[in-house]
Enzyme design. Structure first.
Site: not given
Length: 570
Positions: A93, A364
């Protein structure tokens, strides 16, 4: 000469008065713009911030999830923690925490100015001190005024508090996701232990969360969580907080968290929507702003869908199938009515993974899009005959010769397109893609709102049999064009967003919208569906008719199969 000097003197006096007036106006403006209502930095000593929880509802007002219902904090002393616990936070940070005076010149001020000039945004890198001030004393609005206040307060805080005090307040204040505020509660929530007992990899994981708690949550995407954790560990090594050996051991360790304890409905959908909200409104407003979010989901349909998926998975366990996913949408409006990302969200760590938004081979189900393209381009009709016989193909992107077979291991000879699609024969589908061309199909797929397919060189003719990965959410959008007369509808997840004061921030508007999902959409207008037409009305109708034609699929599924729903055109 005297007149000249007098004139100069008068001008100097007037100019001085103007300077004083401008200076007074500047000071007054600065006061009202910046210093008026500026919180006192000393109030951090007795901080009692009470963020408002955000509530997420289904379309009928049933509560799905309450974000930050309880904001439990158990203060800890930095001196009682192992050094690597707070060092992990510093490494990811604010690597210059011990060197700056509250604001970093390079990552803070200069980056903010760059973002403001180039992108008209205020997203400069914030120091740990700035994050503390923003979370504890200010709002989350992204304005120049708030950014200046944040910087002034950060500098003031640095003068009033020691680095250890600032770090301690930050570690006890920062949100880690869910109801976990502060390192102690986060340790209990994710690992079931006190913060002082955290291991190095556990500390790194927690340090990875504050930047985007939902995105990096181990309950949403375990792989992304691990990647982010390892980034923290790498930075700890680069900044000489740990050794190379410690780094290797920590990176090799698996991510193990305790099960999510919060009661939640439709968890995959909830976290999916939460991530979208955070992108739109920011993490702070979503997690602390008290928003009321009404979603498109119908909890009754959701719960029935969850049960159906469990039942169907149980039926095919003998095939070694252990997971599945379902997505229920309303094509004219794109509303998501149900989203089940896995068969059991709470079963294992993989259960939290949302398959509906992940890249998976579609099998499919991609075939109708392939045939639709051929019909739309008038290359074929529903009556066009394909020879379903042994065939080998060579094509760009296809390594070597490609010789597909059908799922039943047989060849069916001459087959009209209607029956080839209805029975899901493979070889005719490959021949259709060979006629369409892989490159053109990829281009059409983007018009169908499928963005997962990228460089055509990465795909071959097996693409029509599911050889390319795509998201289920994208497939739902693409299939909506069959119901919408050729116009694909992007998905919608949210009906309304209100702030804690009842002000409406967003409302879903659509002329085809019907609040009660039990009622049909009366003659939905395709003209009012936003987006470009991707398929002709004729082609979309023909594909829809083939897919509902029981006779067309009877060869593979038998007449009157489970695909037939009495009274419904399916």
């Amino acid at each position: 000469m005297r007149q000249f000097l007098s004139s100069i003197k008068n001008k100097v006096i007037v100019l001085t008065i103007l300077v004083f007036i401008l200076l007074a106006l500047f000071v007054a403006g600065a006061y009202f713009f910046i210093f008026r209502d500026l919180p006192s930095a000393s109030s951090l000593r007795n901080l009692k911030a009470i963020p408002f929880s955000t509530h997420m509802y289904d379309r009928n007002g049933k509560l799905l999830y309450e974000i930050y219902r309880d904001q439990n904090r158990t203060p800890v002393k930095v001196k009682d923690l192992k050094p690597y616990i707070y060092q992990a936070a510093i490494a990811i940070e604010d690597k210059d925490f011990y060197r700056h005076q509250g604001v970093s010149l390079t990552s803070g001020i200069l980056r903010s100015l760059k973002e403001l000039i180039l992108r008209q945004t205020l997203q400069g890198g914030s120091t740990i001190t700035q994050q503390l001030v923003k979370n504890a004393l200010l709002t989350s609005e992204r304005t120049l005024q708030r950014k200046i206040k944040e910087m002034i307060l950060a500098i003031t805080v640095e003068k009033q508090f020691s680095k250890q005090e600032i770090l301690e307040m930050y570690m006890n204040q920062v949100p880690y996701g869910g109801s976990a505020y502060g390192i102690e509660e986060a340790s209990k929530a994710f690992f079931g232990k006190q913060a002082k007992d955290l291991s190095l990899p556990e500390a790194a994981l927690l340090a990875a969360l504050p930047q985007a708690p939902s995105r990096y949550s181990p309950y949403i995407n375990l792989e992304l969580t691990k990647k982010r954790r390892n980034e923290v560990i790498q930075k700890m090594k680069e900044q000489k907080y740990i050794t190379e050996q410690q780094k290797k051991i920590a990176i090799a360790s698996p991510v193990v968290v305790i099960p999510l304890r919060t009661t939640i409905h439709a968890p995959h959908f909830v976290f999916y929507v939460k991530s979208l909200l955070e992108k739109e409104y920011g993490v702070d407003l979503v997690e602390q702003g008290g928003l009321k979010v009404t979603t498109t989901l119908d909890l009754d349909i959701q719960e029935k869908t969850e049960q159906i998926l469990k039942d169907e998975i149980e039926k095919i366990q003998y095939l070694d199938v252990g997971n599945g996913a379902l997505l229920v949408t309303r094509p004219p409006t794109g509303e998501i009515l149900a989203m089940v990302g896995s068969v059991d969200y709470y079963a294992t760590a993989s259960g939290t993974f949302n398959v509906t938004t992940a890249l998976r081979q579609p099998g499919s189900s991609i075939k109708p899009l392939n045939y639709a393209m051929g019909i739309d381009r008038r290359l074929v009709t529903a009556a066009t005959v394909f020879l379903d016989i042994p065939t080998c193909f060579t094509a760009e992107g296809q390594p070597g010769s490609y010789c597909p077979v059908n799922y039943d291991g047989q060849f069916h000879g001459p087959s009209q397109l209607r029956f080839a699609l209805g029975n899901s024969f493979n070889i005719p589908a490959v021949k259709m893609l060979a006629v369409n061309g892989v490159k053109d199909f990829i281009a059409s797929a983007s018009a169908f709102t499928i963005t997962s397919f990228e460089d055509p060189k990465n795909y071959g003719l097996s693409l029509t049999l599911g050889g390319g990965e795509v998201r289920m959410t994208e497939m739902a959008q693409a299939f909506s064009m069959f119901a919408n007369q050729g116009v694909p509808r992007k998905l919608n997840q949210i009906l309304k967003v209100e702030d804690r004061f009842g002000k409406v921030l967003y409302t879903f508007k659509d002329t085809n919208f019907v609040p009660d999902v039990k009622k049909a959409v009366p003659a939905p207008s395709s003209l009012s569906i936003p987006g470009k037409r991707a398929l002709s009305r004729d082609a979309s109708y023909i594909i829809s008719h083939i897919l509902l034609d029981d006779n067309a699929r009877s060869g593979a599924f038998g007449a009157g199969s489970l695909l037939v729903i009495p009274g419904k055109a399916v």
